[in-house]
Structures are given as C-alpha cells and as structure tokens.
Design a protein around this motif. Structure first.
Motif, PDB file in Angstrom:
ATOM      1  N   PHE A   1       7.714 -38.256  32.760  1.00 23.90           N
ATOM      2  CA  PHE A   1       6.583 -37.617  33.431  1.00 23.90           C
ATOM      3  C   PHE A   1       6.773 -36.106  33.365  1.00 23.90           C
ATOM      4  O   PHE A   1       7.891 -35.610  33.172  1.00 23.90           O
ATOM      5  CB  PHE A   1       6.450 -38.086  34.887  1.00 23.90           C
TER       6      PHE A   1
ATOM      7  N   SER B   1      11.410 -41.252  34.598  1.00 25.00           N
ATOM      8  CA  SER B   1      11.181 -41.974  35.842  1.00 25.00           C
ATOM      9  C   SER B   1      11.561 -43.449  35.729  1.00 25.00           C
ATOM     10  O   SER B   1      11.628 -44.147  36.745  1.00 25.00           O
ATOM     11  CB  SER B   1       9.713 -41.867  36.268  1.00 25.00           C
TER      12      SER B   1
ATOM     13  N   THR C   1       6.685 -32.263  34.878  1.00 26.32           N
ATOM     14  CA  THR C   1       6.870 -31.555  36.134  1.00 26.32           C
ATOM     15  C   THR C   1       7.282 -30.119  35.852  1.00 26.32           C
ATOM     16  O   THR C   1       7.403 -29.714  34.692  1.00 26.32           O
ATOM     17  CB  THR C   1       7.921 -32.277  37.022  1.00 26.32           C
TER      18      THR C   1
ATOM     19  N   TRP D   1       6.050 -37.775  42.094  1.00 25.51           N
ATOM     20  CA  TRP D   1       7.453 -37.552  42.451  1.00 25.51           C
ATOM     21  C   TRP D   1       7.550 -37.212  43.934  1.00 25.51           C
ATOM     22  O   TRP D   1       7.426 -36.048  44.339  1.00 25.51           O
ATOM     23  CB  TRP D   1       8.037 -36.445  41.588  1.00 25.51           C
TER      24      TRP D   1
ATOM     25  N   ASP E   1      17.594 -37.991  43.979  1.00 25.19           N
ATOM     26  CA  ASP E   1      16.645 -39.074  43.720  1.00 25.19           C
ATOM     27  C   ASP E   1      17.111 -39.828  42.483  1.00 25.19           C
ATOM     28  O   ASP E   1      16.876 -39.403  41.349  1.00 25.19           O
ATOM     29  CB  ASP E   1      15.242 -38.503  43.512  1.00 25.19           C
TER      30      ASP E   1
ATOM     31  N   SER F   1      16.060 -42.367  41.116  1.00 27.57           N
ATOM     32  CA  SER F   1      15.013 -42.977  40.295  1.00 27.57           C
ATOM     33  C   SER F   1      14.513 -42.029  39.213  1.00 27.57           C
ATOM     34  O   SER F   1      13.716 -42.422  38.362  1.00 27.57           O
ATOM     35  CB  SER F   1      13.834 -43.417  41.168  1.00 27.57           C
ATOM     36  N   VAL F   2      14.986 -40.771  39.248  1.00 25.54           N
ATOM     37  CA  VAL F   2      14.584 -39.766  38.261  1.00 25.54           C
ATOM     38  C   VAL F   2      15.829 -39.227  37.571  1.00 25.54           C
ATOM     39  O   VAL F   2      16.837 -38.949  38.228  1.00 25.54           O
ATOM     40  CB  VAL F   2      13.803 -38.617  38.941  1.00 25.54           C
TER      41      VAL F   2
ATOM     42  N   HIS G   1       3.374 -40.124  37.187  1.00 28.93           N
ATOM     43  CA  HIS G   1       4.406 -40.377  38.192  1.00 28.93           C
ATOM     44  C   HIS G   1       4.231 -39.412  39.349  1.00 28.93           C
ATOM     45  O   HIS G   1       4.146 -38.194  39.149  1.00 28.93           O
ATOM     46  CB  HIS G   1       5.804 -40.216  37.591  1.00 28.93           C
TER      47      HIS G   1
END
Length: 241
Positions: free
Chosen positions: A71, A57, A73, A24, A88, A90-91, A22
């Motif tokens: 994912f 994600s 990070t 980001w 965000d 989407s996360v 992913h």
C-alpha cells in the motif's frame, strides 16, 4: 529454511507483488508522534523529503512463490514506524536489492551518505519501493525496483545472463528480497568502477563502497540486521550459482 540474527531465510522460486488499498490504523492513531519524529529528523537532516513509498500489508509463501501486498503511504509515516521499532507487526518494510558479487566471491556494499536517513549504515544498494515501481494499475515491480536502485547508485548494468534467483530474509519488521548476482571482474575492480561513477554524481546517495566476505568485515554498529543475517545464512560465495 534457516534462521540467524533474528531473521529467517528462504530461497524463493518466484516473487509477485501488487498494490492494494489499506487503512493504516497505526499511522492514524500516532499522527502526533509521527509529526514530532519528522520534525526531529528534519532538524538533523534538512534534505529529507516526505515522498510517497510502498509498504507491505500482507505476504505469504506458497510452493516457493512469495506474494506481497503493498500500500502507498508517506515517508514520514514509514520513518516513524521504523524508528519506533516496527510496532505494527501487520506492516513490513519490504524491499528488493541486488547483491553484487565479484568473480572472487566477495560482495560489495555501499555506505550511506551523511545527508540520508540511514547515514553511515552499510548495506547493499537498494531503496524502499515507491510509486514509480507500479506497473499498470496494481503490479509492483520489485525486480525492476532492485535493478533501478542498483543502477542509480552504482552506474553499473546487470549482466544480461545473470539468473533471477531470490532469497527472502524476514525479520525485524523487514522483508528483504535479495538477488545475488556475480559479475565477471573481481570485487575490487567492480568497486573501482562503481566509485568512478559515484564521483560523477552531483549529490550521491552513497559516500563510499565496502568489500566484504563476511559480517566480520563490516562492524556491527553500522550493519543492519538483514546484512548480518545474509552473511551468516547465505554467504555471497555460496549464494550465487
């Protein structure tokens, strides 16, 4: 499905999680803000470490099975995203936790130590998944993550006969996968056992344990939203078979 305190609750038949690539974009676009936030956080709590964590994600529920794509990070990125209010959408911060309940129906929560990123907050023993929860090439073991965090923070093993039934509380940028587990002793005895273990640790993550039957026992200023939602929507006495 039920809703309260900005969260919605669903009972799950199963839980599957995998690791996926992913890119980001939010983190790349906000690198300077992330660095500034980390510097501020480290100044307040120098023991913080920018280790690797897993964030979600993508997620979906089909026929009672929740599938989550994770994912990898850095913790500084995650912390900045959380401190900014999860801009965000989407996360998500997806994590799994054991909800330890005594035979009397009361639940036990931990108060985070002053040296941690969540100092003073009260919630069930848990943590953000990390690379140690990856099995094989791509499986993320959320159930194992919950059991590991619980054992590390309380010193208590789960009863062998405990059913693996999950609740999902979704809201506020979080996916909280909760597994209520009833223990044979009452909550006070179980908390005493946990505290005895905590006192043996050189640098415990928790500074105490709290027994609660509802949100009113905790105090809203130190209670994350998913904890309030849990007690409103799935009180421990009703959530455990």
């Amino acid at each position: 499905m039920s809703e309260a305190a900005g969260f919605r609750l669903e009972r799950l038949r199963g839980l599957r999680a995998s690791l996926v690539p992913h890119d980001w974009a939010w983190a790349a676009d906000n690198a300077d803000a992330i660095a500034d936030n980390w510097e501020r956080r480290r100044a307040a709590r120098p023991s913080l470490f920018d280790g690797r964590v897993l964030l979600a994600s993508a997620w979906r529920i089909a026929e009672g099975i929740c599938e989550v794509a994770f994912f990898e990070t850095g913790f500084a990125r995650f912390l900045a995203h959380r401190d900014a209010g999860f801009p965000d959408r989407s996360v998500a911060n997806a994590f799994a936790a054991i909800v330890p309940c005594g035979a009397d129906g009361a639940a036990i929560l931990g108060r985070m130590g002053i040296h941690t990123a969540n100092a003073g907050q009260v919630y069930f023993p848990c943590g953000t998944p990390d690379p140690s929860d990856i099995r094989g090439e791509a499986e993320v073991d959320l159930a194992g993550s919950a059991a590991r965090e619980f054992r590390e923070e309380t010193g208590v093993e789960l009863p062998a006969e405990a059913p693996e039934a999950w609740l999902l509380l979704e809201g506020g940028g979080q996916l909280a996968f909760l597994r209520p587990v009833r223990f044979p002793e009452d909550a006070a005895s179980l908390a005493t056992r946990m505290e005895a273990y905590r006192r043996t640790e050189a640098s415990p993550e928790l500074d105490s344990f709290v027994i609660a039957r509802g949100a009113e026992d905790l105090g809203s200023e130190r209670m994350p939203g998913f904890i309030e939602a849990y007690f409103r929507l799935a009180h421990a006495a009703d959530a455990v078979d």
